[in-house]
Design a protein around this motif. Structure first.
Motif, PDB file in Angstrom:
ATOM      1  N   THR A  45       0.865  -1.183   0.000  1.00 14.13           N
ATOM      2  CA  THR A  45       0.000   0.000   0.000  1.00 14.13           C
ATOM      3  C   THR A  45       0.899   1.229   0.000  1.00 14.13           C
ATOM      4  O   THR A  45       2.121   1.112   0.040  1.00 14.13           O
ATOM      5  CB  THR A  45      -0.852   0.040   1.279  1.00 14.13           C
ATOM      6  N   GLY A  46       0.284   2.388   0.078  1.00 12.04           N
ATOM      7  CA  GLY A  46       1.058   3.618   0.249  1.00 12.04           C
ATOM      8  C   GLY A  46       1.669   3.710   1.647  1.00 12.04           C
ATOM      9  O   GLY A  46       2.570   4.504   1.878  1.00 12.04           O
ATOM     10  N   GLY A  47       1.200   2.901   2.568  1.00 20.47           N
ATOM     11  CA  GLY A  47       1.712   2.909   3.952  1.00 20.47           C
ATOM     12  C   GLY A  47       0.551   2.854   4.921  1.00 20.47           C
ATOM     13  O   GLY A  47      -0.343   3.691   4.876  1.00 20.47           O
ATOM     14  N   LEU A  91      14.510  15.434   0.687  1.00 24.28           N
ATOM     15  CA  LEU A  91      14.984  14.226   0.024  1.00 24.28           C
ATOM     16  C   LEU A  91      14.713  13.076   0.991  1.00 24.28           C
ATOM     17  O   LEU A  91      15.202  13.074   2.121  1.00 24.28           O
ATOM     18  CB  LEU A  91      16.467  14.351  -0.305  1.00 24.28           C
ATOM     19  N   TYR A  92      13.897  12.161   0.536  1.00 26.68           N
ATOM     20  CA  TYR A  92      13.440  11.036   1.356  1.00 26.68           C
ATOM     21  C   TYR A  92      14.139   9.800   0.829  1.00 26.68           C
ATOM     22  O   TYR A  92      13.858   9.364  -0.282  1.00 26.68           O
ATOM     23  CB  TYR A  92      11.925  10.996   1.246  1.00 26.68           C
ATOM     24  N   ALA A  93      15.069   9.275   1.623  1.00 26.39           N
ATOM     25  CA  ALA A  93      15.807   8.080   1.205  1.00 26.39           C
ATOM     26  C   ALA A  93      15.187   6.854   1.849  1.00 26.39           C
ATOM     27  O   ALA A  93      15.111   6.758   3.071  1.00 26.39           O
ATOM     28  CB  ALA A  93      17.272   8.205   1.617  1.00 26.39           C
ATOM     29  N   TYR A 150      14.867   6.842  -3.845  1.00 27.47           N
ATOM     30  CA  TYR A 150      14.644   8.208  -3.370  1.00 27.47           C
ATOM     31  C   TYR A 150      13.213   8.614  -3.662  1.00 27.47           C
ATOM     32  O   TYR A 150      12.647   8.244  -4.690  1.00 27.47           O
ATOM     33  CB  TYR A 150      15.552   9.197  -4.118  1.00 27.47           C
ATOM     34  N   ASN A 151      12.656   9.443  -2.758  1.00 29.32           N
ATOM     35  CA  ASN A 151      11.432  10.165  -3.071  1.00 29.32           C
ATOM     36  C   ASN A 151      11.765  11.639  -2.949  1.00 29.32           C
ATOM     37  O   ASN A 151      12.582  12.034  -2.113  1.00 29.32           O
ATOM     38  CB  ASN A 151      10.313   9.789  -2.109  1.00 29.32           C
ATOM     39  N   ALA A 152      11.104  12.439  -3.774  1.00 31.01           N
ATOM     40  CA  ALA A 152      11.453  13.860  -3.876  1.00 31.01           C
ATOM     41  C   ALA A 152      10.534  14.731  -3.027  1.00 31.01           C
ATOM     42  O   ALA A 152      10.264  15.875  -3.373  1.00 31.01           O
ATOM     43  CB  ALA A 152      11.377  14.275  -5.352  1.00 31.01           C
ATOM     44  N   GLY A 175       7.281  11.913   3.148  1.00 28.51           N
ATOM     45  CA  GLY A 175       6.575  10.633   3.091  1.00 28.51           C
ATOM     46  C   GLY A 175       5.170  10.748   3.657  1.00 28.51           C
ATOM     47  O   GLY A 175       4.856  11.639   4.436  1.00 28.51           O
ATOM     48  N   ASP A 176       4.328   9.818   3.275  1.00 31.45           N
ATOM     49  CA  ASP A 176       2.973   9.735   3.805  1.00 31.45           C
ATOM     50  C   ASP A 176       2.722   8.269   4.150  1.00 31.45           C
ATOM     51  O   ASP A 176       2.718   7.446   3.235  1.00 31.45           O
ATOM     52  CB  ASP A 176       1.975  10.230   2.750  1.00 31.45           C
ATOM     53  N   PRO A 177       2.638   7.873   5.393  1.00 33.54           N
ATOM     54  CA  PRO A 177       2.296   8.642   6.589  1.00 33.54           C
ATOM     55  C   PRO A 177       3.474   9.109   7.461  1.00 33.54           C
ATOM     56  O   PRO A 177       3.236   9.565   8.583  1.00 33.54           O
ATOM     57  CB  PRO A 177       1.452   7.651   7.383  1.00 33.54           C
ATOM     58  N   GLU A 178       4.715   9.047   6.972  1.00 36.30           N
ATOM     59  CA  GLU A 178       5.846   9.405   7.843  1.00 36.30           C
ATOM     60  C   GLU A 178       5.789  10.864   8.302  1.00 36.30           C
ATOM     61  O   GLU A 178       6.204  11.194   9.421  1.00 36.30           O
ATOM     62  CB  GLU A 178       7.171   9.164   7.124  1.00 36.30           C
ATOM     63  N   THR A 179       5.286  11.751   7.445  1.00 37.86           N
ATOM     64  CA  THR A 179       5.231  13.172   7.803  1.00 37.86           C
ATOM     65  C   THR A 179       4.355  13.409   9.032  1.00 37.86           C
ATOM     66  O   THR A 179       4.622  14.318   9.828  1.00 37.86           O
ATOM     67  CB  THR A 179       4.678  13.973   6.597  1.00 37.86           C
TER      68      THR A 179
HETATM   69  N1  GLY Z   1       5.125   5.938   2.920  1.00 29.30           N
HETATM   70  C1  GLY Z   1       5.803   5.815   1.695  1.00 29.30           C
HETATM   71  C2  GLY Z   1       5.827   7.012   0.852  1.00 29.30           C
HETATM   72  O1  GLY Z   1       5.462   8.115   1.217  1.00 29.30           O
HETATM   73  O2  GLY Z   1       6.265   6.872  -0.288  1.00 29.30           O
END
Ligand code: GLY
Ligand code: AMP
Length: 425
Positions: A224-226, A267-269, A283-285, A288-292
């Motif tokens: 999933t997306g998280g 920068l999300y590694a 990498y994500n630019a 994060g969701d749900p990390e934020t």
């Molecule tokens: N939780 C993963 C993402 O934001 O890509």
């Protein structure tokens, strides 16, 4: 100043909650937003893929800063277009967002700059891809080059599965994203997410997190997306963090600058902490969701000056303060997610849930309809809490979840299990 956030998820609600608390924020807008964001910001019904419409709104509302949440507008060049129109925007340019938008681009950059990552090759046709897989053996990982909304990675346990993934991607199963693929070695270890704030030249570490990508308890079911996250990641201590900055983030920033596309933004590694040290998975630019949601609960400092310093190239002597306490978030999703699900079901008990000590409820896919909050997406709520330990934060988050009445929703019961197990030993 007047600030516009782009996006409508739990990530954007957490950003809006934090930005709304800043003394620098006068008027706060969010496009398109959701029912929870509407408590922090004025939601604007804009199509954020329509850059001209976004620019027109920024002029009309005298927006001083735009904060871009999701990857799609970044990869479509929204920051370039806003900046060209004289509007300050937080996030990478289209060229810099290739770190997320093209896995092949990132892998080549890693190879050229000895950033530790899994051995790989890029392919544009099935036959050589299959020959490579045969030569390397399983398990092996097949990735679509482009953005595929989290569905572009197949961790193949067998050669048959790997060949199936190659055929699926080249047959257009992921649309344009799979026109080119990356095949890489399977990495053994424990994952963690590492976030750094970058101004093109300087990077400062934000915080770390671990997320739960699988839909069901026990890390089972589809990706999933998280479904939940907590911060900090216990497998990244100060020494490991310094090593990640030195071996992964800093060389990436230098390389991006050298090729004329300096990286500004978060920068999300996504990392695998292996026996041989940290290795970059992707990498994500963006945030994060749900990390934020957990990062914003732990951030003590004002976020707005940090975003401005990143945009303005002024991070060199910047310092952010964090609460030591861990935070944890449980995602509530509509039954069926990440597959088909229904919208429009009513959610109750949110007020009682948010009165649990230490709890903040961030909305993702929700909207207000005749005075009620209804589900309007796959991931719907992000029930978040801070506590003295991960276990304490987990207890608070689940106490809040228990007060939410939404029969058509589901959630994982074991968010944070790895950290809680560690705390108990
Ligand atoms: N939780 C993963 C993402 O934001 O890509
Ligand atoms: P990504 O979309 O690149 O984050 O990949 C999704 C998930 O696939 C990651 O979170 C990992 O769990 C897994 N994964 C990706 N690449 C690798 C790899 N080289 N070795 C092991 N697992 C991987």
């Amino acid at each position: 100043m007047n600030i516009l956030i782009l996006g409508s998820g739990g990530r954007e609600h957490a950003l809006a909650w934090k930005i709304a608390a800043s003394p620098l924020a006068d008027r706060l807008y969010c496009a398109p937003g959701n029912a929870g964001i509407a408590r922090e910001a004025e939601c604007v019904a804009l199509d954020i893929a329509d850059h001209a419409a976004v620019i027109a709104f920024c002029r009309e509302a005298s927006i001083d800063l735009v904060v871009v949440g999701p990857e799609a507008p970044l990869c479509a060049g929204i920051v370039d277009d806003l900046e060209a129109a004289g509007i300050k925007a937080f996030g990478p340019s289209r060229a810099a967002a290739r770190l997320e938008g093209s896995k092949g681009f990132t892998k080549d950059l890693c190879r050229a700059n000895t950033v530790p990552t899994a051995a790989y090759e890029r392919f544009r046709a099935p036959a050589p891809a299959k020959a490579y897989v045969q030569a390397r053996g399983a398990p092996i990982v097949i990735k679509a080059d482009g953005l595929a909304a989290g569905k572009g990675v197949v961790v193949a346990q067998t050669l048959t599965e790997a060949e199936g993934a190659i055929d699926m991607m080249f047959a257009g199963g992921l649309g344009d994203a799979g026109g080119e693929i990356v095949i890489e070695d399977f990495l053994e270890g424990e994952e963690a997410s590492f976030f750094a704030l970058c101004d093109g030249e300087t990077a400062i570490p934000l915080a770390t997190a671990q997320d739960h990508k699988r839909a069901f308890d026990g890390d089972k079911g589809p990706n999933t997306g998280g479904m939940g996250a907590y911060s900090p990641a216990q497998n990244i201590d100060a020494t490991m963090s310094a090593r990640i900055m030195r071996e992964i983030i800093a060389p990436t920033l230098r390389a991006m600058k050298a090729q004329g596309s300096p990286y500004k933004g978060v920068l999300y590694a996504g990392l695998m902490i292996t026996a041989a040290g940290p290795k970059l998975i992707e990498y994500n630019a963006r945030f994060g969701d749900p990390e934020t949601q957990v990062l914003m609960l732990r951030l003590k400092s004002d976020l707005v000056p940090a975003l401005l310093a990143a945009r303005d190239g002024m991070l060199k002597s910047f310092d952010l303060r964090w609460y030591d306490e861990p935070a944890l978030t449980v995602v509530m999703a509509a039954k069926g997610y990440p597959g088909a699900y229904v919208r429009g079901t009513v959610i109750e008990g949110l007020e009682a849930a948010s009165s649990v000590e230490g709890v903040e409820i961030f909305h993702a896919g929700t909207k207000a309809e005749s005075g009620k909050i209804v589900a309007n997406g796959g991931r719907v709520l992000s029930v978040s809490a801070i506590g003295k330990t991960v276990r304490a934060a987990q207890g608070r988050a689940y106490a809040a979840v228990a007060k939410i009445v939404w029969p058509e929703g589901f959630y994982r019961h074991d968010i944070g299990w790895r950290a809680v197990t560690r705390e108990m030993t």
